[in-house]
Design an enzyme around this catalytic site. Structure first.
Site, PDB file in Angstrom:
ATOM      1  N   ASP A 144       0.872  -1.172   0.000  1.00 57.76           N
ATOM      2  CA  ASP A 144       0.000   0.000   0.000  1.00 57.76           C
ATOM      3  C   ASP A 144       0.907   1.219   0.000  1.00 57.76           C
ATOM      4  O   ASP A 144       1.724   1.404   0.910  1.00 57.76           O
ATOM      5  CB  ASP A 144      -0.882  -0.012   1.253  1.00 57.76           C
ATOM      6  CG  ASP A 144      -1.916   1.103   1.258  1.00 57.76           C
ATOM      7  OD1 ASP A 144      -1.598   2.221   0.803  1.00 57.76           O
ATOM      8  OD2 ASP A 144      -3.032   0.865   1.736  1.00 57.76           O
TER       9      ASP A 144
ATOM     10  N   ASP B  53       0.283   7.744  -9.845  1.00 54.27           N
ATOM     11  CA  ASP B  53      -0.668   7.356 -10.889  1.00 54.27           C
ATOM     12  C   ASP B  53      -1.409   6.103 -10.441  1.00 54.27           C
ATOM     13  O   ASP B  53      -1.588   5.165 -11.197  1.00 54.27           O
ATOM     14  CB  ASP B  53       0.078   7.121 -12.213  1.00 54.27           C
ATOM     15  CG  ASP B  53      -0.868   7.015 -13.401  1.00 54.27           C
ATOM     16  OD1 ASP B  53      -2.007   7.508 -13.305  1.00 54.27           O
ATOM     17  OD2 ASP B  53      -0.466   6.428 -14.427  1.00 54.27           O
TER      18      ASP B  53
END
Length: 258
Positions: free
Chosen positions: A127, A145
């Site tokens: 994460d 992104d």
């Protein structure tokens, strides 16, 4: 050698048991990554797999106007690997880490000819919010992104996350973010970036008003007037600059209006 994706990914746009599972579609020499049948996450020419096929990716490369030779790069979101591949090929002095949370996306890296793990290139399953919180003044260029169906995951567009991004950068490090212009929270996200970086940021919007690319800097590097000259950095090959130059003109026009 061209690696063909597994047949269970080819043209598999239904996937009723897992509607957001990433899958590959092939159309002639074009290979694309999808989360749904309506959204293209990434596109690649199998004849030129390192080229940047989608306009917003070329716009994100605008950082080379200020940081043409970043020593250390961090990218959030692997997708089809367009930006990691381009930077791996054309920025040979850069150490590149890509953080991707979804193992199913990472599993498709060979289908998109993403470079193998090496001393200067790696893909980390994590994460990005947790990963960013561990960094302090280490990154020259940070590219965000990371998308899921519906937009950016909440943990990647919070005030705390952008503060962590600011801390992760070295002095004069640059943050580059891909946003969707028409997302209902777009201006909220911009305000959160501004809260972390102050006035050292600007936004460039692509011609079809779909993607907004935001550049933010820890220092004052973005104020360098030389960037508006749009000169090819000596360290960047003519082939790379040929691909980027039309988009660089859009960035240059935005700089002139600042």
């Amino acid at each position: 050698m061209t690696h063909q994706p597994d047949t269970d990914h080819d043209d598999d746009s239904s996937l009723p048991d897992a509607p957001h599972r990433p899958f590959v579609q092939n159309a002639g020499n074009r290979r694309s990554l999808h989360f749904t049948g309506q959204e293209v996450q990434s596109s690649m020419s199998v004849l030129n797999p390192d080229a940047l096929e989608i306009e917003y990716t070329r716009m994100m490369m605008g950082f080379v106007l200020w940081q043409p030779e970043p020593a250390r790069m961090l990218m959030v979101g692997l997708g089809g690997g367009s930006l990691p591949k381009f930077c791996h090929r054309y920025l040979p002095a850069s150490d590149i880490t890509v953080v991707e949370i979804d193992p199913a996306v990472i599993a498709l890296r060979e289908a998109f000819m993403v470079p193998p793990e090496s001393e200067r290139f790696r893909v980390v399953q994590a994460d990005a919010a947790d990963y960013m919180a561990t960094l302090d003044g280490e990154i020259d260029v940070l590219m965000l992104d990371g998308f899921v169906t519906g937009g950016i995951p909440p943990q990647l567009c919070s005030e705390a996350f952008y503060a962590d991004c600011h801390r992760a950068l070295r002095d004069d490090g640059i943050l580059v973010i891909n946003f969707h212009v028409n997302h209902r929270e777009h201006h909220t996200y911009l305000d959160r970036v501004r809260a972390a970086f102050g006035p050292a940021m600007f936004e460039v919007v692509d011609d079809d008003m779909t993607n907004s690319i935001v550049f933010a800097c820890k220092g004052d590097l973005l104020d360098d007037p030389a960037a508006a000259a749009l000169a090819r950095p000596a360290s960047l090959s003519k082939d790379a600059w040929r691909q980027l130059m039309p988009t660089m003109r859009v960035i240059g026009a935005t700089l002139e209006l600042r």
